[in-house]
Design an enzyme around this catalytic site. Sequence first.
Site, PDB file in Angstrom:
ATOM      1  CG  HIS A 131      -2.075  -0.919   1.139  1.00 14.25           C
ATOM      2  ND1 HIS A 131      -1.971  -2.249   1.483  1.00 14.25           N
ATOM      3  CD2 HIS A 131      -3.344  -0.741   0.722  1.00 14.25           C
ATOM      4  CE1 HIS A 131      -3.146  -2.845   1.295  1.00 14.25           C
ATOM      5  NE2 HIS A 131      -3.986  -1.954   0.831  1.00 14.25           N
ATOM      6  CE  LYS A 135      -4.245  -0.635   4.595  1.00 13.40           C
ATOM      7  NZ  LYS A 135      -5.564  -0.042   4.843  1.00 13.40           N
TER       8      LYS A 135
END
EC number: 1.17.1.8
Length: 246
Positions: A131, A135
């Site tokens: 990600h 995040k």
Amino acid sequence: MTGVAVFGAKGRMGSEVCRAVEAAEGLSLVAALDVDDDLAAAASAEVVVDFTSPDAVMRNLSWCIEHGKHAVVGTTGFTEDRLDVLRDQLAEHPGVGVLVAANFSIGAVLMMHFAAQAAAFYESVEIIELHHPNKVDAPSGTAAATARRVAAARAAAALSAPPDATTQELAGARGASVEGVRVHSVRLRGLVAHQEVLFGAEGETLTIRHDSLDRASFMPGVIAGVRAVGERPGLTIGIEQILGVG
Ligand code: NAD
């Protein structure tokens, strides 16, 4: 025409949902509400879509259920206790449907479904989730959900834990273990949301990979939910049943 109200309409997801509803045949956007707006402005809606915050969503859903509105909910933060509260409220309002889904991406749902199918055939399995660096949680919710489904499929197939020596010896240094399935988390600039489920056996590997490149990827799942929720009284968790894969 089905009248749809969006709660959280100024947010990243909510604004995308407003555009998707306006573009969808048979749906009409009747209210686009954000924090401080009066929910009563959604009075003419048949279905409410909520992408707000864990702090706001339970109050919003109480209003929906009390006023006979079906709800499609992408907001996260649902514990079993919260789901029980919803079940109790829905029991008092038969005919109202609420769909709560932690992931509206059809590709991500299929990735989990295929991974659970493959899990019955491979003793060795690991997950890599990748990600963007902002995040905050790791492993991702989708990776944890995938691991739980893979673990359940392995248990049903009576497969033992991975036998590889390195897996055992290096366990602590090799990512988190979710129900015995190792999950590796990568946070890197340039990434959005990606996941690989890797299966290994003598002389072969199988990789199931999903890439989310844009929030638009969630919209077909949200719109499918809006179309289906009125036909599903009570609480529905996830879009698997709506897609016919659960
Ligand atoms: P965001 O912060 O960009 O948007 C949230 C919006 O909700 C904001 O505009 C905020 O002002 C508004 N809001 C807050 N309280 C409200 C209230 N009481 N009534 C009406 N509006 C209110 O966040 P986002 O990235 O759009 O994400 C929203 C939620 O959706 C988060 O919980 C996120 O984790 C979740 N999410 C779910 C999926 C999925 O597939 N299920 C995908 C992405 C994000």
